[in-house]
Design an enzyme around this catalytic site. Sequence first.
Site, PDB file in Angstrom:
ATOM      1  N   ASP A 181      -9.088  11.996  -3.853  1.00 32.78           N
ATOM      2  CA  ASP A 181      -8.479  12.734  -4.956  1.00 32.78           C
ATOM      3  C   ASP A 181      -9.249  14.042  -5.150  1.00 32.78           C
ATOM      4  O   ASP A 181     -10.478  14.049  -5.184  1.00 32.78           O
ATOM      5  CB  ASP A 181      -8.515  11.896  -6.233  1.00 32.78           C
ATOM      6  CG  ASP A 181      -7.776  12.567  -7.369  1.00 32.78           C
ATOM      7  OD1 ASP A 181      -6.571  12.329  -7.498  1.00 32.78           O
ATOM      8  OD2 ASP A 181      -8.413  13.347  -8.111  1.00 32.78           O
ATOM      9  N   LEU A 182      -8.520  15.173  -5.243  1.00 33.44           N
ATOM     10  CA  LEU A 182      -9.173  16.463  -5.449  1.00 33.44           C
ATOM     11  C   LEU A 182      -9.750  16.526  -6.854  1.00 33.44           C
ATOM     12  O   LEU A 182      -9.071  16.175  -7.826  1.00 33.44           O
ATOM     13  CB  LEU A 182      -8.183  17.617  -5.249  1.00 33.44           C
ATOM     14  CG  LEU A 182      -8.021  18.111  -3.807  1.00 33.44           C
ATOM     15  CD1 LEU A 182      -7.344  17.052  -2.949  1.00 33.44           C
ATOM     16  CD2 LEU A 182      -7.243  19.424  -3.759  1.00 33.44           C
ATOM     17  N   ASP A 237      -2.184  15.400  -5.828  1.00 35.67           N
ATOM     18  CA  ASP A 237      -3.421  15.782  -5.137  1.00 35.67           C
ATOM     19  C   ASP A 237      -4.142  14.562  -4.588  1.00 35.67           C
ATOM     20  O   ASP A 237      -5.351  14.599  -4.385  1.00 35.67           O
ATOM     21  CB  ASP A 237      -4.333  16.556  -6.096  1.00 35.67           C
ATOM     22  CG  ASP A 237      -4.709  15.727  -7.326  1.00 35.67           C
ATOM     23  OD1 ASP A 237      -3.958  14.803  -7.659  1.00 35.67           O
ATOM     24  OD2 ASP A 237      -5.763  16.007  -7.934  1.00 35.67           O
TER      25      ASP A 237
END
Length: 563
Positions: free
Chosen positions: A443-444, A486
């Site tokens: 996950d960004l 994301d």
Amino acid sequence: MSLKYRFILITAGLIFVSSLIALYLFNRSATTIIEQWGQRIAEIQVLYDSARLSQPLDREIALSQQFATSSVIKRWATNQSDPELTREAEQEMEQYRQSFRDRNFFVALENTGDYYFNNADNDYASALHRYTLDEQAAKDAWFYQLVAAGRDFHLNVNPDPELGVTMLWIDAQIRTDAGEIVGLAGTGLELGPFLRDIVDLNQPGITSLFLDANGAIQLYRDASLIDFATQVKPDGQKSTIDRLLDTSKDVTAVRQLMRELRQNSQAETQVETVFVTREGTRHLLGIAHLPDIDWFAVTLIDLTELMPVEPFFRTLALMSVMLIASLVMIYLLLNHWFLTPMQKMGGSMRSLQNGTFKVERLPKGQREVGRLIAYFGEMAESILRHTDELEDRVQERTRQLESLARIDSLTNLLNRRGLTDTLATWLDRAHRENTSLGILWIDLDHFKELNDQHGHARGDQALIQVATVLRDNLRIYDQAARWGGDEFLIVMVDCDADTLMQLGERIRSAIEETMHDDCHITVSVGGYLTQPDDSIDSLLNQADQAMYRAKGLGRNRFYYHSD
């Protein structure tokens, strides 16, 4: 009467009767084949149209919802008198205007009735407030009805007389943190170009359209039949699918299919077909429900235009004429030149009737009989050629649909559906072979702030860069996918804990080093190694928990979750 003439009459009678039987069998077989092909084409066309509609709409709907849930817009919507909030809101509107496909936006607020809009040419940059909604005015009833409906988003084709535009509007609810609806926000897609791209395909014999949940026509190549402002009309005044069908029986059948499809909506799009009459011509209608937007995709196919049967009848007619013209020569050599070849050709015709298009090699024969056999061979080759062409078209469209359904268009990685299918197969094999799968959930960090500060174009670029890093660091037999937003997932086959941790840390480090630019993008990575009794849901849940544990520990780190 001499035996000579008796033979001629008997032969003529047999040929005549055989021709009638062949004509009947051929017509029956050709009709059945065409209808079966038509059903397959209708199913593929409906799925193809649905995918082409989803491509532009999915992004615009998601962006409209993000626009409506923007913290800046929500604060301003409840305090428009604050100059600083107004300035921030106008900047936010402009950022989203640049991100929307047609470069326009609207915001309508319930407490004041103020309606804000700007178009692709930025004509209203100095005066975003265009007009004030009136709850008593019929032209503004759409707004108050959508607010009352309480749906997260709504699609409608509607002319705006104040702005002088007609668009496919995407309306998303603006809600306060307490859940109160204070307005609508979204964008509009220009109707003309959208119709050309989605439904005006200029394919002979194929008509595509889209209906709302009540059967009102929303997208159709003839704009005069589109039901504009459908949400404020009573049912009896709507332009519905009923206008395209000739009989009440067809209307009832199609309405029944719509109810069944809507009640039985599944993750995988279900297509139903039914024959209807339109403008005096029999059509095959294919229909599917699109639950995400609560619309129906409809395809009408005129089989007589798509695949006319007349060329086959001309060949058959020519064959019959040649049979009759050969009577004089046939009776002299009945056994040697006629009966044996015709018996073999009869067997080939039966094979053709049963769907075997590659008929056995026929004897050459002599004179007229030889030409007759040649004509039949040409007919069989013609049918085979048409069959191959249609099969190629079906396969090509199937490949296109499969690619649309399984590949994420932004990153070219597998999408959620594609990875779910792959994961189910790999997990089943891992259970059989007593091996483990490794799952990395990526996950960004602070992705929303990246979008808010640098715009969605930079956010999309970041997602593409992350996908490139993943591809560069994976083993050739592992698989990466964009799970949504994301979030990315990596599935590693035949994996152990050391390999999983090494790859997880390597990817985290590679992203930190590779994307050390003005945005300084990092990721949080959670890892999980499957256990023998894991299901897809349980292993995804474990990997997700590991990723959130990595975020809880400060982000930009890898966390391995062991069971």
